[in-house]
Enzyme design. Sequence first.
Site, mmCIF file in Angstrom:
data_model
loop_
_atom_site.group_PDB
_atom_site.id
_atom_site.type_symbol
_atom_site.label_atom_id
_atom_site.label_comp_id
_atom_site.label_asym_id
_atom_site.label_seq_id
_atom_site.Cartn_x
_atom_site.Cartn_y
_atom_site.Cartn_z
ATOM 1 N N GLU A 204 8.620 25.870 -4.058
ATOM 2 C CA GLU A 204 7.410 26.625 -4.415
ATOM 3 C C GLU A 204 7.879 28.025 -4.762
ATOM 4 O OE1 GLU A 204 4.567 25.665 -5.046
ATOM 5 O OE2 GLU A 204 4.731 23.649 -4.208
ATOM 6 N N CYS B 209 1.721 34.196 -3.464
ATOM 7 C CA CYS B 209 2.063 33.545 -4.739
ATOM 8 C C CYS B 209 0.798 33.054 -5.440
ATOM 9 C CB CYS B 209 3.074 32.436 -4.544
ATOM 10 S SG CYS B 209 2.634 31.309 -3.241
#
Length: 479
Positions: A245, A279
Amino acid sequence: MKHNFIGGVWVQGARAVPNINPSDQRDTIDHYAQADSAQARDAVDAASQAFNAWSVSTPQQRFDVLDKVGSELLARRTELGDLLAREEGKTLPEAVGEVTRAGQIFKYFAGEALRLSGDLLQSIRPGVSVEVTREPIGVVGLITPWNFPMAIPAWKIAPALAYGNTVVFKPAELVPGSAWALTEIISRSGLPAGSFNLVMGRGAEVGPTLVNDPRVAGISFTGSVGTGQQLAQACTARGAKFQLEMGGKNPLVVLDDADLDVAVNCAVQSAFYSTGQRCTASSRLIVTQGIHERFVDAVVDRMRSLKIANARGQGTDIGPVVDERQLGIDLDYIRVAQAEGAKLAFGGHTMECDQQDHPGFYLVPALFTETHNAMRINREEVFGPVASVIRVRDYDDALATANATPFGLSSGIATTSLKHATHFKRHAQAGMVMVNVPTAGVDYHVPFGGRKGSSMGSREQGRYAAEFFTTVKTAYTFC
Ligand code: ADP
C-alpha cells in the site's frame, strides 16, 4: 529503555534512539532499541522455528490470543491513545479512535480464525472428491509506516496470526512507542514464543534484511512509492509474495448540486485532519464552476476556525507535522506550487513560537486555488495538510480530471445527483469510492486498497486479507 522482542524474549538492540514528541521537542518519550541485520535475522530464525507449531494451532487457540489482545487494546484505549498522540502528533480523539480501531480489528480477526473454511466438491472423475483449503504462507515480514502506528500494524498482524503465519514486525522509525506497547500486549496473550517478533530499527538496514531473507515467505508493506517499488523488485526476484500500500493523490469532486455543508465537511476532514498525513487524504478538490466560489469561501472559513496546537491539548483540531523532515517536504511543496502559479488562498506557514508555548512542528493547513491538474502539487503526494482546488466545467470534466493521476486509492464525490453518483462509482479509477463521505476514514471489515501506482498485490482487511496471508491447496481423494 525499550527492547526488541525476539523468540519470546526482550533483547537489547545494537543501538538505541530517543523517541521525540513532535508537539513539544523538549519531551523525550523513551529510548528504543534499534536492531541491526544480525538481530533481524535472529527474529526470522525465531519465527521460522515457531511456524511448525503455530501453523497447526487450533482456531480456538488463535481466537483466544487475538481476542485477548483486542480486549486489552479496547480497555486501555485512552492511555495508549495518549502515547500515540504524543509520539505521532495526531489529536487525542483521533489517537484514541485509532487504538479503538486496532482493538476492533483484533476482535474481527479472532472471529475470522474460527470462520476459516474451504470447499468440498465432487471431482469430474467417478469416486473422487476434491477439497479446496487455505493454509498459512509461512513467516511474514510486516513493514509499517508512521502515520497509523497502531491501526496499520493491527490490520497486518491480526490476519497474519489468525491464518496461522508467524510474524516479524518492523515498525517505522518515528513511532516505536505504539509498536512496543502493542508488542507488550501480544507478549502476554498466550501466543507461543517466536510466533511474533518485534524488530525496531532503520528501514534501510532491517527492511532489506527481511525482504531478502529466503525464509520470509511474504512481505506486507505500507509506505512510500519509492520503497514499495524497490521491495516489489526484490520480492519478485526471489519469488516471495508481497502486498504493497503506497501513496495517493486522492480527488474529491464537488458538483454544482452538492450539499455545500457536506462538501466542505468532506474536504476539510479529508484534507487537513490527522495533519493531512493519510494516504487517503483528499489533496485535489475538483470543483465545478457553479459552486466554486461558494465552496472556496466556505472551506477557508472553516480553516480559519481550526485550532492548530499540541496534539494532546483540549480542543485541538490539527496537531503538528510528524517531524522536521516532513515539515521541510510540506514547505517545499508549498513553494513549488506558488512558483508554478497556484494562488495560496489560506495558510501554508509555520506557526510562530509565540503562538505556541513549546517548540513543535506546527504548520497552518494550506489551500491553493487556481491550480491545474498538471502542476506538481496535483501530481505528487505531499503527505501534509496541503490541498489544492482545480476548477472544472462540468461532471465529465471532473471525472476525467479525477482519473488523470498515477494513483488510484480513494476517490470521492459530493453530489445530490443519483445519476452522477452512480456513474462515478462505476467509472472512478480507484480501489475505494466515497459518495458524500470523506475520502479518508474506512471500515475495518471490508477491503482496503487501491489501483494503479497506489497498491500492488491483494487487498488488506476484512475477509479479503486471506488472499495474502494464505495459500490455496486443492486435494483429490479416491476411495
Ligand atoms: P516514509 O517516507 O513515509 O517514511 P518509507 O517507505 O520510507 O516511507 O517507510 C515505510 C516503512 O518502510 C518504514 O517502516 C521504513 O522503515 C521502511 N523502509 C524504509 N526503507 C526500506 C527499505 N529499503 N526496505 C524495506 N523497508 C524500508
